[in-house]
Scaffold this active site. Structure first.
Site, PDB file in Angstrom:
ATOM      1  CB  CYS A 169       8.621  -2.504  -1.015  1.00  0.00           C
ATOM      2  SG  CYS A 169       8.254  -0.826  -0.497  1.00  0.00           S
ATOM      3  CG  ASP A 203      11.223  -4.414 -10.792  1.00  0.00           C
ATOM      4  OD1 ASP A 203      11.807  -3.361 -11.117  1.00  0.00           O
ATOM      5  OD2 ASP A 203      10.831  -4.642  -9.633  1.00  0.00           O
ATOM      6  CE  LYS A 228      14.038   2.217  -7.050  1.00  0.00           C
ATOM      7  NZ  LYS A 228      14.220   2.407  -5.604  1.00  0.00           N
ATOM      8  CG  HIS A 257       9.660  -3.404  -4.935  1.00  0.00           C
ATOM      9  ND1 HIS A 257       8.448  -2.750  -5.016  1.00  0.00           N
ATOM     10  CD2 HIS A 257      10.478  -2.595  -4.210  1.00  0.00           C
ATOM     11  CE1 HIS A 257       8.541  -1.596  -4.386  1.00  0.00           C
ATOM     12  NE2 HIS A 257       9.754  -1.463  -3.880  1.00  0.00           N
ATOM     13  CD  GLN A 274      17.116  -1.457  -6.636  1.00  0.00           C
ATOM     14  OE1 GLN A 274      18.257  -1.024  -6.638  1.00  0.00           O
ATOM     15  NE2 GLN A 274      16.134  -0.850  -5.984  1.00  0.00           N
TER      16      GLN A 274
END
Length: 406
Positions: A361, A198, A224, A121, A201
């Site tokens: 993104c 990261d 999220k 991302h 997700q």
């Protein structure tokens, strides 16, 4: 997992869009919120609203207890060793920027390497571009396999003793690739590098154990994972955070202020300048309670069955291209021949089906895929096989409509 009962806890799902029952397939962009989270935030503002850490009055004490109680819930959720390692941020982007601005710029120099991948991302590419530009370090990228995965052999060949930072997504927001972060972390540590994951997700879908993973930093967003927008978390190993300087200065994060110099509070507060996102933290704590009661293993099992079913059903449509590996997280990214992804998303919306379209993104990844954009259907604990069937039916109608047009 009783998905029907779970769906009933999400008020927004009980509506029609363009004359059709809403089918929400954009949870990778943001998840919907259960009534427990909505009520927790509402109750905070109705009963406890006050600033934290400052006042000794009753409301201030209540708000502080709720805020710090949420931090403890996060600590347990990711199995951090201490609440001092849990920093509240505005989201994943802010969390990664703290590491890139505070840790990387202080520790990198010309000749050092930052290793990442092309599928990241933008929030996990641009901060490292800026850190490299500021320090003279070099950006390197682990090669991608044809299916959008990375091999540990390529990881070993890319990371060198000059590598100081490895920044990688737990899960790709486009391809659904689930990276072997524990194994990548081991390779990085063997070469003296720190690892920044990261988890935007990852944390909503997969049980996270930062101690077992042994990553140095882990970033994720509340919105999220059923929590409000504007709240996120940076986990960092205590010894690293203690040696990092804050990047925001002002109230809350100070210990003592003179006219010409100041000292900082201890962890985690030295990184939380200004009035924090109190209601967001309360909502995040409620979301963690909600997800933990269902069980992250149960959520992952449900989502993977749904992703497998969606892959199987979508591939029955002629002229559709699916991107990413066979084993994936709960999303399917695809393109329909001769129809722009934005047109696909607009057509599906006319049937009440919400999907994402664009570059997500991830423009470097789009270039690697040799496309300008894709459509993405992403699933969460409240989605069902019936949602998948409606998606497939909507895609068939979209294909038929544009076939007639052209």
């Amino acid at each position: 997992m009783d998905v029907k009962a779970i769906r009933q806890q999400f008020p927004i799902l009980d509506q029609e869009v363009n004359g059709h029952p809403l089918v929400y397939l954009d949870s990778s962009a943001t998840s919907q919120k259960p009534i427990q989270v909505i009520e927790a935030v509402n109750d905070y503002y109705r009963q406890h609203n006050s600033n934290v850490h400052r006042g000794v009055h009753t409301l201030g004490s209540r708000a502080t207890d709720l805020y710090e109680g949420a931090r403890e819930k996060v600590r347990r959720f990711i199995n951090a060793s201490s609440t001092q390692e849990v920093i509240f941020t505005r989201g994943t982007t802010t969390a990664i920027n703290i590491v890139a601005s505070s840790y990387a710029r202080a520790n990198l120099k010309p000749g050092d390497e930052i290793v990442t991948t092309q599928m990241e991302h933008h929030s996990n590419i641009i901060p490292w571009q800026q850190a490299a530009r500021a320090t003279g370090a070099t950006l390197k990228f682990i090669p991608l396999q044809e299916d959008g995965t990375v091999t540990l052999e390529d990881v070993k060949n890319t990371i060198t003793p000059n590598t100081k930072v490895v920044a990688i997504a737990h899960v790709s927001n486009v391809l659904g690739t689930i990276h072997p972060v524990k194994e990548i972390t081991k390779i990085a540590h063997e070469n003296g590098a720190v690892v920044v994951v990261d988890g935007a997700q990852g944390a909503p879908h997969i049980e996270v154990d930062v101690q077992d993973m042994d990553c140095d930093f882990y970033a994720f967003s509340g919105h999220k994972m059923c929590a409000p927008t504007g709240i996120g978390v940076l986990y960092g190993k205590r010894e690293l955070l203690e040696n990092m300087e804050p990047i925001e200065f002002g109230g809350e994060m100070i210990d003592f202020v003179n006219l010409y110099d100041s000292t900082w509070k201890e962890l985690p507060w030295k990184f939380e300048g200004g009035t924090p996102i109190i209601a967001g933290a309360v909502g995040l704590g409620a979301a963690i309670d909600f997800l933990s009661e269902i069980g992250m293993d149960n959520i992952l099992e449900h989502e993977q069955k749904l992703a497998d079913y969606a892959m199987e059903r979508i591939r029955t449509i002629d002229g559709i291209q699916v991107f990413g590996p066979e084993h994936r997280a709960a999303l399917v990214t695809f393109n329909l021949d001769d129809v722009h992804p934005h047109d696909v998303a607009t057509a599906l919306d006319s049937f009440g089906i919400a999907v994402r379209a664009g570059h997500h993104c991830c423009q470097p990844l789009m270039k690697w895929l040799n496309v300008t954009a894709t459509a993405r259907a992403s699933f969460y604990l409240y989605n069902t096989e019936d949602d998948v069937e409606k998606l497939v039916d909507g895609l068939l109608k979209t294909k038929e409509f544009f076939g007639d047009v052209f």
